[in-house]
Design a protein around this motif. Structure first.
Motif, mmCIF file in Angstrom:
data_model
loop_
_atom_site.group_PDB
_atom_site.id
_atom_site.type_symbol
_atom_site.label_atom_id
_atom_site.label_comp_id
_atom_site.label_asym_id
_atom_site.label_seq_id
_atom_site.Cartn_x
_atom_site.Cartn_y
_atom_site.Cartn_z
ATOM 1 N N UNK A 1 0.621 -1.141 -0.022
ATOM 2 C CA UNK A 1 -0.144 -0.499 0.314
ATOM 3 C C UNK A 1 1.114 0.994 0.192
ATOM 4 N N UNK A 2 2.540 1.051 1.305
ATOM 5 C CA UNK A 2 2.926 2.419 1.274
ATOM 6 C C UNK A 2 3.688 2.621 -0.193
ATOM 7 N N UNK A 3 4.081 1.588 -0.990
ATOM 8 C CA UNK A 3 4.649 2.011 -2.479
ATOM 9 C C UNK A 3 3.929 2.785 -3.245
ATOM 10 N N UNK A 4 2.201 1.957 -3.444
ATOM 11 C CA UNK A 4 1.215 2.024 -4.289
ATOM 12 C C UNK A 4 0.827 3.774 -3.357
ATOM 13 N N UNK A 5 0.935 4.129 -2.708
ATOM 14 C CA UNK A 5 0.790 5.707 -2.499
ATOM 15 C C UNK A 5 2.117 6.809 -3.091
ATOM 16 N N UNK A 6 3.123 6.367 -3.006
ATOM 17 C CA UNK A 6 3.873 6.556 -2.821
ATOM 18 C C UNK A 6 3.735 6.951 -4.798
ATOM 19 N N UNK A 7 3.519 5.750 -5.135
ATOM 20 C CA UNK A 7 3.184 6.108 -7.256
ATOM 21 C C UNK A 7 2.621 7.053 -7.278
ATOM 22 N N UNK A 8 1.318 7.162 -6.569
ATOM 23 C CA UNK A 8 0.100 7.599 -6.834
ATOM 24 C C UNK A 8 0.640 9.322 -6.411
ATOM 25 N N UNK A 9 1.417 9.849 -5.676
ATOM 26 C CA UNK A 9 1.695 10.676 -5.493
ATOM 27 C C UNK A 9 2.837 11.156 -6.762
ATOM 28 N N UNK A 10 3.987 10.228 -7.122
ATOM 29 C CA UNK A 10 4.574 10.513 -8.264
ATOM 30 C C UNK A 10 3.780 11.065 -9.200
ATOM 31 N N UNK A 11 2.767 10.077 -9.604
ATOM 32 C CA UNK A 11 1.788 10.483 -11.095
ATOM 33 C C UNK A 11 0.961 11.947 -10.010
ATOM 34 N N UNK A 12 0.654 12.459 -9.168
ATOM 35 C CA UNK A 12 -0.088 13.744 -8.793
ATOM 36 C C UNK A 12 0.763 14.309 -9.291
ATOM 37 N N UNK A 13 2.082 14.403 -8.837
ATOM 38 C CA UNK A 13 3.022 15.422 -8.759
ATOM 39 C C UNK A 13 3.668 16.021 -10.365
ATOM 40 N N UNK A 14 3.764 15.094 -11.097
ATOM 41 C CA UNK A 14 4.233 15.204 -12.445
ATOM 42 C C UNK A 14 2.339 15.293 -13.155
ATOM 43 N N UNK A 15 1.520 15.265 -12.860
ATOM 44 C CA UNK A 15 0.387 16.121 -13.899
ATOM 45 C C UNK A 15 0.064 17.359 -13.290
ATOM 46 N N UNK A 16 0.053 17.397 -11.928
ATOM 47 C CA UNK A 16 0.621 18.998 -11.022
ATOM 48 C C UNK A 16 1.122 20.007 -12.499
#
Length: 93
Positions: A1-16
């Motif tokens: 779950x934590x790795x998935x959270x980091x990957x979603x954070x990476x995608x979110x910051x990339x989109x922003x």
């Protein structure tokens, strides 16, 4: 779950990041339309909220918030390194 959270954070910051004209121009070689910018902003914030929910769900409210901030830091560092040392020419369709 934590790795998935980091990957979603990476995608979110990339989109922003891509919602900013200078970064979008670097990545795509053209200017973003207003609709594309709004879509990138909305998806970026949604992915960050999902990332936060995963971190809090995995670790609880107190540790989850701290873990999420750490994950955001890792994701941001990865994006900065990619932007600095990544492919210098625009991505073509």
């Amino acid at each position: 779950m934590i790795l998935l959270s980091i990957l979603f954070a990476l995608a979110g910051l990339g989109a922003l990041g891509l919602s900013q004209p200078q970064h979008y121009g670097w990545a795509r070689g053209r200017a973003a339309s207003a609709q594309e910018r709004r879509l990138l902003q909305a998806s970026g914030w949604s992915l960050l909220a999902l990332s936060f929910g995963l971190a809090v769900g995995a670790w609880g409210p107190a540790r989850g918030l701290i873990g999420w901030c750490g994950g955001l830091t890792l994701a941001a560092a990865g994006l900065v390194l990619f932007r600095t040392y990544g492919r210098p020419r625009p991505i073509r369709r």
